[in-house]
Structure formats: C-alpha cells, structure tokens
Design a protein around this motif. Structure first.
Motif, PDB file in Angstrom:
ATOM      1  N   MET A   1      11.897   5.914   5.119  1.00 47.79           N
ATOM      2  CA  MET A   1      10.701   5.697   5.267  1.00 47.79           C
ATOM      3  C   MET A   1       9.692   7.038   5.347  1.00 47.79           C
ATOM      4  O   MET A   1      10.221   7.947   6.009  1.00 47.79           O
ATOM      5  CB  MET A   1      10.512   4.774   6.519  1.00 47.79           C
ATOM      6  N   PHE A   2       8.539   6.868   4.612  1.00 46.48           N
ATOM      7  CA  PHE A   2       7.734   8.109   5.052  1.00 46.48           C
ATOM      8  C   PHE A   2       6.814   7.775   5.953  1.00 46.48           C
ATOM      9  O   PHE A   2       6.199   6.748   6.157  1.00 46.48           O
ATOM     10  CB  PHE A   2       7.068   8.261   3.661  1.00 46.48           C
ATOM     11  N   LYS A   3       6.463   8.698   6.698  1.00 43.12           N
ATOM     12  CA  LYS A   3       5.111   8.527   7.508  1.00 43.12           C
ATOM     13  C   LYS A   3       3.910   9.070   7.024  1.00 43.12           C
ATOM     14  O   LYS A   3       3.872   9.447   6.102  1.00 43.12           O
ATOM     15  CB  LYS A   3       5.617   9.473   8.811  1.00 43.12           C
ATOM     16  N   GLY A   4       2.970   8.523   7.825  1.00 45.54           N
ATOM     17  CA  GLY A   4       1.484   8.985   7.215  1.00 45.54           C
ATOM     18  C   GLY A   4       1.011   7.769   6.302  1.00 45.54           C
ATOM     19  O   GLY A   4       1.612   6.736   6.282  1.00 45.54           O
ATOM     20  N   ASN A   5      -0.219   8.220   5.663  1.00 49.65           N
ATOM     21  CA  ASN A   5      -0.869   7.247   4.833  1.00 49.65           C
ATOM     22  C   ASN A   5      -0.426   7.454   3.486  1.00 49.65           C
ATOM     23  O   ASN A   5      -1.298   7.296   2.405  1.00 49.65           O
ATOM     24  CB  ASN A   5      -2.135   7.283   5.256  1.00 49.65           C
TER      25      ASN A   5
END
Length: 234
Positions: free
Chosen positions: A184-188
């Motif tokens: 999973m990537f963080k941020g927007n």
C-alpha cells in the motif's frame, strides 16, 4: 465453528507478533475483534486494525468508475488478459472484474480473443508491517468466452441429432481459490496499492470429468495463474 474461530484468531495473533518483532514500543498484548468482525491488535500504543482495507467510495454516477486495473497470466482466460474492476461491500470483500485477453496461434489453430467476467470474494486481510498486507484466502467464479468459428454456443447442424455433445464449446465456467499480497502507498497518490496474487482454477467440464473418473489426478484439472492488481480508487 468454535474450533475454526480459534484457529483463525491464532493465525491473526501470530501475524501480529511477526509484524511487531523488532519494535519494543509495539509489544503485542492481545488480539481483539471489532464490532463488525474486523480483527484488531491491542499494542502498547493502543488498538490498531489488522484489516486496513478502506473503501472511500463514490456517490451517484461515480460508482461506475472502476476502482482497480488487473493484468493476469493464464487461468483459462488466454495467455494474457487485462481489464478493470470494482470492489465494494464491507471492507472491500467483494470484487467484480471485466477482462479481455488473447490466445496466440502457438497455443491454438489461430489467434483467439477472450472475454471474461469474474466475481471474487476476499474475506480477510492481515496487516503485516506498515505497508504490507496478506490476504490468505480468496475465492470466486468466472465465465470465459472465446472467439472463433470453431467455437459455438449452440451445436452446429453438422452434428447428428438434437444434442450430440450436450455442452457449449465457446463458454467455460470456472471456480478458483488463491492468495494475495498487497503493498500500500501512503499519501494522496493516484495509485493506492499493488497486489500480487496467484490462483488455482478448474472449469465445469474438468470438474465433471473428475467426478466420473477417479483416476484423473487433480493436477490434470487445475489451472495455475498469477496476476497483478493496481488499486486506483480515490
């Protein structure tokens, strides 16, 4: 049922222990279950969910926007297939995919196109460490259609009688089970996660053949496939 819940909770607890190794501030105290059945880990820093799947969702016509893109190798859907899909339901446990693919001439009389509709169910997601999550069990069903004049839904007139084969050669129904790992990537970021998965599937004709022929090995009716899912919903 009680035994199955005990085994499942033990697996969850083991995953939490492994994910927290090397972090003295996050020593696991217990594993609990939230009101909606979502497992949570009670740590020295508080309570955090093990199932971190979040459906931000769309409203109105926006629900038609796909939430992910998939690319899959094999699985009775051609050599390579790709398509889009939608996840929905509590904790995104359900997925519906629409995919197209191709079967090269090297594997058939000529190149064929394929079209597949899939329904998937992923009951559990276990957060391992930060951005990684394990989905230990997935299952589902799909129907595949292949192009070409040699494949048919209704038997051609060249076959004697009203019913000669008794099945369609253009459509195949499949059942499958598998496992997944998600990063999973963080941020927007527009790309919210990448999932790598594998599946073992069998179609309707092979299952019927196995029921009527016990000497037929399971390895002869199962198809192995793997793929990548790109999570893109906002």
């Amino acid at each position: 049922m009680i035994a199955r819940r005990s085994i499942f909770r033990a697996c969850i607890l083991a995953a939490v222990v492994l994910s927290c190794c090397g972090s003295p501030q996050a020593a696991v105290v217990d594993t609990l279950f939230a009101g909606d059945g979502v497992p949570v880990a009670k740590t020295g820093q508080g309570v955090r969910p093990l199932d971190v799947r979040v459906h931000r969702g769309y409203e109105g016509w926006e629900r038609l926007i796909p939430t992910h893109v998939k690319v899959q190798y094999a699985g009775g859907m051609g050599l390579l297939s790709t398509g889009v899909g939608w996840d929905y339901g509590r904790r995104c446990r359900w997925e519906t995919d629409v995919m197209t693919g191709f079967l090269p001439k090297a594997y058939s009389d000529r190149t064929h196109a394929t079209f597949t509709v899939r329904q998937n169910y992923i009951p559990w997601s276990i957060s391992l460490s930060g951005r990684f999550a394990l989905e230990p069990f997935s299952c589902g069903a799909y129907v595949n259609m292949i192009s070409g004049e040699d494949y048919w839904v209704r038997e051609p007139d060249r076959y004697p009688g009203d019913i000669y084969y008794g099945f369609t050669s253009r459509l195949r129904w499949y059942l499958y089970v598998g496992q997944r790992v998600t990063f999973m990537f963080k941020g927007n970021s527009a790309l919210r996660g990448i999932t790598v998965y594998y599946e073992l599937s069998a179609n309707d004709l092979d299952i019927i053949a196995k029921l009527g022929n016990r000497s037929l090995a399971l390895s002869e009716i199962f198809y192995f496939s793997f793929g990548v899912k790109l999570q893109i919903f906002r």
